[in-house]
Design a protein around this motif. Structure first.
Motif, PDB file in Angstrom:
ATOM      1  N   LEU A 186      39.531  27.184  47.563  1.00 46.41           N
ATOM      2  CA  LEU A 186      40.412  28.089  46.831  1.00 46.41           C
ATOM      3  C   LEU A 186      41.045  29.105  47.775  1.00 46.41           C
ATOM      4  CD1 LEU A 186      38.218  28.829  43.680  1.00 46.41           C
ATOM      5  CD2 LEU A 186      39.993  27.089  43.951  1.00 46.41           C
ATOM      6  N   THR A 187      42.270  29.476  47.477  1.00 52.77           N
ATOM      7  CA  THR A 187      42.987  30.490  48.245  1.00 52.77           C
ATOM      8  C   THR A 187      43.263  31.690  47.350  1.00 52.77           C
ATOM      9  OG1 THR A 187      44.059  28.798  49.600  1.00 52.77           O
ATOM     10  CG2 THR A 187      45.039  30.993  49.609  1.00 52.77           C
ATOM     11  N   PHE A 188      42.764  32.857  47.749  1.00 49.73           N
ATOM     12  CA  PHE A 188      42.988  34.102  47.019  1.00 49.73           C
ATOM     13  C   PHE A 188      44.078  34.891  47.743  1.00 49.73           C
ATOM     14  CE2 PHE A 188      39.382  34.352  44.035  1.00 49.73           C
ATOM     15  CZ  PHE A 188      38.634  33.272  44.478  1.00 49.73           C
ATOM     16  N   THR A 189      45.088  35.345  46.994  1.00 44.41           N
ATOM     17  CA  THR A 189      46.202  36.073  47.589  1.00 44.41           C
ATOM     18  C   THR A 189      46.502  37.319  46.768  1.00 44.41           C
ATOM     19  OG1 THR A 189      47.179  33.991  48.340  1.00 44.41           O
ATOM     20  CG2 THR A 189      48.603  35.920  48.345  1.00 44.41           C
ATOM     21  N   THR A 224      46.378  36.173  42.915  1.00 44.07           N
ATOM     22  CA  THR A 224      46.481  34.815  42.429  1.00 44.07           C
ATOM     23  C   THR A 224      45.484  33.934  43.160  1.00 44.07           C
ATOM     24  OG1 THR A 224      48.225  34.387  44.017  1.00 44.07           O
ATOM     25  CG2 THR A 224      48.915  35.053  41.820  1.00 44.07           C
ATOM     26  N   VAL A 225      45.090  32.862  42.513  1.00 44.96           N
ATOM     27  CA  VAL A 225      44.123  31.925  43.077  1.00 44.96           C
ATOM     28  C   VAL A 225      44.692  30.530  42.947  1.00 44.96           C
ATOM     29  CG1 VAL A 225      41.715  31.160  43.072  1.00 44.96           C
ATOM     30  CG2 VAL A 225      42.292  33.453  42.230  1.00 44.96           C
ATOM     31  N   ARG A 226      44.653  29.791  44.041  1.00 45.89           N
ATOM     32  CA  ARG A 226      45.158  28.424  44.045  1.00 45.89           C
ATOM     33  C   ARG A 226      44.107  27.458  44.569  1.00 45.89           C
ATOM     34  NH1 ARG A 226      50.548  27.854  43.119  1.00 45.89           N
ATOM     35  NH2 ARG A 226      51.813  29.756  43.264  1.00 45.89           N
ATOM     36  N   GLY A 274      44.662  24.251  46.342  1.00 46.73           N
ATOM     37  CA  GLY A 274      45.802  23.526  46.891  1.00 46.73           C
ATOM     38  C   GLY A 274      47.080  24.172  46.387  1.00 46.73           C
ATOM     39  N   GLN A 275      47.932  23.407  45.722  1.00 49.65           N
ATOM     40  CA  GLN A 275      49.163  23.936  45.150  1.00 49.65           C
ATOM     41  C   GLN A 275      48.993  24.362  43.691  1.00 49.65           C
ATOM     42  OE1 GLN A 275      51.988  24.432  46.965  1.00 49.65           O
ATOM     43  NE2 GLN A 275      50.713  23.786  48.684  1.00 49.65           N
ATOM     44  N   LEU A 276      47.833  24.074  43.115  1.00 50.85           N
ATOM     45  CA  LEU A 276      47.616  24.353  41.693  1.00 50.85           C
ATOM     46  C   LEU A 276      47.221  25.801  41.486  1.00 50.85           C
ATOM     47  CD1 LEU A 276      47.337  23.322  38.761  1.00 50.85           C
ATOM     48  CD2 LEU A 276      44.934  22.804  39.300  1.00 50.85           C
ATOM     49  N   LEU A 277      47.953  26.473  40.629  1.00 50.96           N
ATOM     50  CA  LEU A 277      47.641  27.844  40.244  1.00 50.96           C
ATOM     51  C   LEU A 277      46.506  27.816  39.224  1.00 50.96           C
ATOM     52  CD1 LEU A 277      48.496  30.865  40.360  1.00 50.96           C
ATOM     53  CD2 LEU A 277      50.050  30.353  38.467  1.00 50.96           C
ATOM     54  N   VAL A 278      45.365  28.439  39.551  1.00 52.42           N
ATOM     55  CA  VAL A 278      44.205  28.333  38.676  1.00 52.42           C
ATOM     56  C   VAL A 278      43.772  29.662  38.070  1.00 52.42           C
ATOM     57  CG1 VAL A 278      43.391  26.306  39.925  1.00 52.42           C
ATOM     58  CG2 VAL A 278      42.512  28.548  40.555  1.00 52.42           C
ATOM     59  N   ALA A 279      44.215  30.784  38.633  1.00 53.55           N
ATOM     60  CA  ALA A 279      43.796  32.081  38.090  1.00 53.55           C
ATOM     61  C   ALA A 279      44.739  33.171  38.585  1.00 53.55           C
ATOM     62  CB  ALA A 279      42.362  32.416  38.495  1.00 53.55           C
ATOM     63  N   ALA A 280      44.773  34.284  37.840  1.00 51.40           N
ATOM     64  CA  ALA A 280      45.589  35.429  38.253  1.00 51.40           C
ATOM     65  C   ALA A 280      45.133  36.679  37.530  1.00 51.40           C
ATOM     66  CB  ALA A 280      47.073  35.172  37.981  1.00 51.40           C
ATOM     67  N   GLN A 305      35.136  37.521  38.763  1.00 47.53           N
ATOM     68  CA  GLN A 305      34.522  38.672  39.416  1.00 47.53           C
ATOM     69  C   GLN A 305      35.161  38.943  40.775  1.00 47.53           C
ATOM     70  OE1 GLN A 305      32.996  36.242  37.886  1.00 47.53           O
ATOM     71  NE2 GLN A 305      31.415  37.032  36.512  1.00 47.53           N
ATOM     72  N   HIS A 306      35.513  37.866  41.511  1.00 50.68           N
ATOM     73  CA  HIS A 306      36.114  38.056  42.820  1.00 50.68           C
ATOM     74  C   HIS A 306      37.522  38.641  42.698  1.00 50.68           C
ATOM     75  CE1 HIS A 306      36.076  37.531  47.096  1.00 50.68           C
ATOM     76  NE2 HIS A 306      37.202  36.826  47.098  1.00 50.68           N
ATOM     77  N   VAL A 307      38.288  38.176  41.730  1.00 43.86           N
ATOM     78  CA  VAL A 307      39.628  38.724  41.501  1.00 43.86           C
ATOM     79  C   VAL A 307      39.529  40.193  41.087  1.00 43.86           C
ATOM     80  CG1 VAL A 307      41.684  38.579  40.033  1.00 43.86           C
ATOM     81  CG2 VAL A 307      40.673  36.493  40.969  1.00 43.86           C
ATOM     82  N   THR A 308      38.542  40.514  40.271  1.00 48.79           N
ATOM     83  CA  THR A 308      38.338  41.907  39.855  1.00 48.79           C
ATOM     84  C   THR A 308      38.024  42.794  41.053  1.00 48.79           C
ATOM     85  OG1 THR A 308      37.581  41.273  37.641  1.00 48.79           O
ATOM     86  CG2 THR A 308      36.918  43.441  38.443  1.00 48.79           C
ATOM     87  N   ALA A 309      37.182  42.307  41.973  1.00 49.46           N
ATOM     88  CA  ALA A 309      36.843  43.094  43.154  1.00 49.46           C
ATOM     89  C   ALA A 309      38.071  43.350  44.029  1.00 49.46           C
ATOM     90  CB  ALA A 309      35.757  42.378  43.963  1.00 49.46           C
ATOM     91  N   LEU A 310      38.920  42.350  44.200  1.00 51.10           N
ATOM     92  CA  LEU A 310      40.136  42.519  45.003  1.00 51.10           C
ATOM     93  C   LEU A 310      41.074  43.540  44.367  1.00 51.10           C
ATOM     94  CD1 LEU A 310      40.874  38.785  45.914  1.00 51.10           C
ATOM     95  CD2 LEU A 310      40.086  40.575  47.470  1.00 51.10           C
ATOM     96  N   ARG A 311      41.204  43.490  43.042  1.00 52.85           N
ATOM     97  CA  ARG A 311      42.081  44.437  42.351  1.00 52.85           C
ATOM     98  C   ARG A 311      41.500  45.849  42.369  1.00 52.85           C
ATOM     99  NH1 ARG A 311      43.090  42.177  36.581  1.00 52.85           N
ATOM    100  NH2 ARG A 311      40.910  41.547  36.808  1.00 52.85           N
ATOM    101  N   LEU A 312      40.190  45.950  42.221  1.00 51.19           N
ATOM    102  CA  LEU A 312      39.540  47.256  42.248  1.00 51.19           C
ATOM    103  C   LEU A 312      39.757  47.930  43.601  1.00 51.19           C
ATOM    104  CD1 LEU A 312      37.668  49.450  41.129  1.00 51.19           C
ATOM    105  CD2 LEU A 312      35.717  48.036  41.828  1.00 51.19           C
ATOM    106  N   GLU A 313      39.579  47.174  44.668  1.00 50.17           N
ATOM    107  CA  GLU A 313      39.791  47.729  46.003  1.00 50.17           C
ATOM    108  C   GLU A 313      41.239  48.204  46.171  1.00 50.17           C
ATOM    109  OE1 GLU A 313      39.870  46.357  50.688  1.00 50.17           O
ATOM    110  OE2 GLU A 313      39.421  44.896  49.125  1.00 50.17           O
TER     111      GLU A 313
END
Length: 240
Positions: A5-8, A45-47, A49-55, A90-98
């Motif tokens: 997964l790629t987190f951006t 956003t989380v991908r 490969g090319q598939l968008l899986v979370a945001a 939880q990982h997306v939440t941590a990135l946004r919190l920071e």
């Protein structure tokens, strides 16, 4: 767990094409959804490969009755059903919190009381505390607010001392090492300013009038930062 997964994190409001891709992950796309996108301070956003899986968003279009005057809301979280229970939320939440803390705001998030898995996570976390509950559309919702410990947590992260968001680029494998030709080309580019200076010295000066002093010809090179492209992944969170 996230090796595929790629987190951006992008500090830009998504444009038309990007917003259309995000919309495919949300069950409800209405005026309020677009309002939050318009006021987005960051999009994670989380991908796969090319598939968008979370945001998830950080936005300042606050409607919840919070007492925080500088509130930044962590909202519109969504994850594709087949990617849930992997720790992505939880990982997306941590990135946004920071991001929200480093932006100087007070992070808040709104959780529906009918979603016990979500509010139980915030109840257990030392980084969040429940500010209050309120009623909306015949539903009870909770406002969670970042604690003082959250600021300490963000300050102790490795990149917290830098005044910028760091983009982490995967290290290429050995078989992708630069070729000798590429290294030679890079060395030539690095030597270019010196060569330009030598060329400038060879250009004759121009005099106007009998008492004019010889002018010097100089060359200045300017570089402009490329515009940040929006990258992302989307997931669907009903909320605020």
């Amino acid at each position: 767990m996230f090796e595929n997964l790629t987190f951006t994190l992008s500090p830009l409001s998504p444009n038309g094409a990007e917003r259309e891709e995000l919309a495919t992950l949300y069950p409800l796309v209405d005026d309020r959804w677009h309002q939050k996108m318009d006021r987005a301070r960051a999009v994670v956003t989380v991908r796969d490969g090319q598939l968008l899986v979370a945001a998830g968003l950080v936005h300042d279009s606050i409607l919840a009755p919070t007492s925080a005057m500088d509130a930044l809301e962590l909202g519109s979280m969504a994850v594709r059903p087949d990617y849930r229970r992997m720790g992505i939320r939880q990982h997306v939440t941590a990135l946004r919190l920071e991001f929200a803390l480093n932006a100087g705001g007070t992070p808040i998030t709104i959780i529906n009381s009918a979603n016990p898995a979500s509010w139980a996570y915030y109840e257990r976390s030392e980084l969040w505390e429940r500010e209050r509950s309120f009623e909306q559309d015949d539903q009870t919702k909770f406002i969670y607010r970042a604690t003082a410990l959250a600021s300490d947590w963000a300050a102790n992260l490795p990149q917290a001392s830098e005044d910028a968001i760091e983009a982490v680029i995967p290290v290429p494998s050995d078989d992708l090492a630069p070729s000798m030709e590429l290294e030679t080309a890079l060395e030539q580019v690095l030597d270019l300013p010196a060569e330009l200076g030598a060329m400038a010295a060879m250009v004759p000066s121009i005099q106007i009038g009998p008492e004019a002093e010889a002018g010097e010809l100089g060359l200045s090179l300017r570089s402009s930062d490329a515009e940040n492209d929006w990258f992302g992944t989307a997931a669907a969170d009903p909320a605020f």
